[in-house]
Design a protein around this motif. Structure first.
Motif, short mmCIF file in Angstrom:
data_model
loop_
_atom_site.label_atom_id
_atom_site.label_comp_id
_atom_site.label_asym_id
_atom_site.label_seq_id
_atom_site.Cartn_x
_atom_site.Cartn_y
_atom_site.Cartn_z
N TYR A 139 0.85 -1.18 0.00
CA TYR A 139 0.00 0.00 0.00
C TYR A 139 0.89 1.23 0.00
CZ TYR A 139 0.98 -1.17 4.89
OH TYR A 139 1.61 -1.54 6.05
N TYR A 141 0.49 4.68 1.80
CA TYR A 141 -0.21 5.66 2.63
C TYR A 141 0.55 5.81 3.93
CZ TYR A 141 -3.96 8.18 4.97
OH TYR A 141 -4.68 9.14 5.63
N THR A 202 -5.17 -0.30 -1.41
CA THR A 202 -5.10 0.78 -0.45
C THR A 202 -5.55 0.33 0.93
OG1 THR A 202 -5.83 3.04 0.00
CG2 THR A 202 -7.46 1.55 -0.93
N SER A 205 -9.66 3.86 3.85
CA SER A 205 -9.59 5.32 3.79
C SER A 205 -10.18 5.93 5.06
CB SER A 205 -10.38 5.82 2.58
OG SER A 205 -10.53 7.24 2.65
N PRO A 206 -9.49 6.92 5.63
CA PRO A 206 -10.02 7.59 6.83
C PRO A 206 -11.37 8.25 6.60
CG PRO A 206 -7.71 8.13 6.49
CD PRO A 206 -8.17 7.42 5.25
N THR A 207 -11.70 8.51 5.34
CA THR A 207 -12.98 9.16 5.03
C THR A 207 -13.90 8.25 4.21
OG1 THR A 207 -12.02 10.18 3.05
CG2 THR A 207 -11.94 11.45 5.10
N GLY A 208 -13.52 6.97 4.05
CA GLY A 208 -14.29 6.07 3.21
C GLY A 208 -15.49 5.45 3.90
N LYS A 211 -14.89 2.74 6.75
CA LYS A 211 -14.26 3.13 8.01
C LYS A 211 -15.19 2.94 9.20
CE LYS A 211 -10.66 4.91 10.17
NZ LYS A 211 -9.36 4.23 10.17
N PRO A 219 -8.88 -3.64 5.13
CA PRO A 219 -9.85 -3.37 4.05
C PRO A 219 -10.58 -4.63 3.61
CG PRO A 219 -7.61 -3.30 3.20
CD PRO A 219 -7.49 -3.43 4.69
#
Length: 289
Positions: A139, A141, A202, A205-208, A211, A219
């Motif tokens: 990944y 990030y 990935t 995501s912190p905003t996905g 979460k 994931p």
């Protein structure tokens, strides 16, 4: 105490120490056992450890006798930090092996700092013929190191219970785009390719939408590949370290049944909220109730 689980039970989430809980589950019941234990990063962690495990032949300290004991002793004398971690992990791996169906597969998700130790010991414990793959989940990030190559991967070690009869269905796995589509035919581009043992995926995501707020959440795409390839609809999947419940969420979406185990109150709250939102039918059990 309520019955923990039988193959006729609905999918369940069991709260308790995973070693104690899984000791009450029947031999050979699960097509996939996935373990994502706490990474041994040098931070202080409170764990319960034990040196006794259950197996068909009784309480044992390894399945390969003197060879295993020698290798384990050599590694533990080489790195004393590893000794505590392996004393925690080893009996759980032995239980995982007992619980695997004859055509089942063990997936052990590890930090890169432990993978080489674990690979050597698993070879000695279960036999090198049972080793199937070392999957690298890569990944991009997070922080970037300035004084070495940035570390952006986890390792997943894959072992099969029976090297001559394990279940693996590559046709069931979601395909992915070719990295160099100009080198293959348009038909292959449209179809996509099978993932290799390096998975570019990935993080959550912190905003996905995935979460949940759980700090070590994995994931769904990673677990989806595992469940698709190594189980069939209706098969049972077991996760010793349930965390945010990703294994159960993926198993349910793919028509598999599951047992999740975790001791954390935070984990239970996250899983309850996650399954309530998705409508997954699951029973929550606490052995001491």
């Amino acid at each position: 105490m309520p019955e923990l689980w039988t193959p006729d039970s609905p999918s369940r989430v069991i709260r308790g120490d995973n070693l104690e809980v899984v000791a009450g589950l029947p031999d050979g019941a699960f097509t996939i056992v996935y373990l994502d234990p706490p990474f041994n990063t040098g931070r202080s962690q409170t764990r319960q450890s034990t040196t006794s495990v259950r197996s068909a032949s009784g309480s044992v300290r390894g399945f390969k006798g003197q060879q295993y004991e020698r290798i384990r002793g050599d590694l533990m004398s080489y790195d004393d930090h590893f000794e505590d971690y392996w004393s925690f992990l080893e009996p759980r791996l032995a239980e995982a092996w007992r619980l695997l169906a004859d055509d089942g597969t063990l997936y052990l998700h590890l930090d890169y700092r432990e993978a080489h130790y674990a690979k050597v010991l698993l070879d000695a414990l279960f036999g090198r013929a049972s080793f199937l793959n070392e999957i690298i989940w890569a990944y991009d990030y997070g922080a970037k190191s300035k004084n070495r190559w940035p570390t952006k991967h986890d390792t997943i070690l894959v072992y099969v219970k029976n090297p001559n009869g394990y279940h693996f269905d590559s046709t069931a796995v979601d395909r992915e785009p070719y990295m160099a589509p100009g080198l293959v035919t348009p038909e292959k581009v449209a179809k996509g390719k099978l993932p290799t043992d390096v998975w570019w995926h990935t993080i959550v995501s912190p905003t996905g939408k995935e979460k949940t707020g759980y700090p070590t959440q994995k994931p769904e795409g990673i677990l989806r590949r595992i469940v698709q390839a190594s189980s069939r609809e209706g098969d049972w999947v077991l996760d010793f370290f349930a965390g945010s419940g990703t294994t159960g969420a993926v198993a349910a979406a793919l028509g598999r049944r599951f047992v999740l185990v975790d001791q954390s109150e935070e984990s239970m709250a996250v899983i309850r909220a996650r399954f309530a939102k998705s409508g997954v039918d699951v029973e929550f059990v606490t052995p001491d109730d």
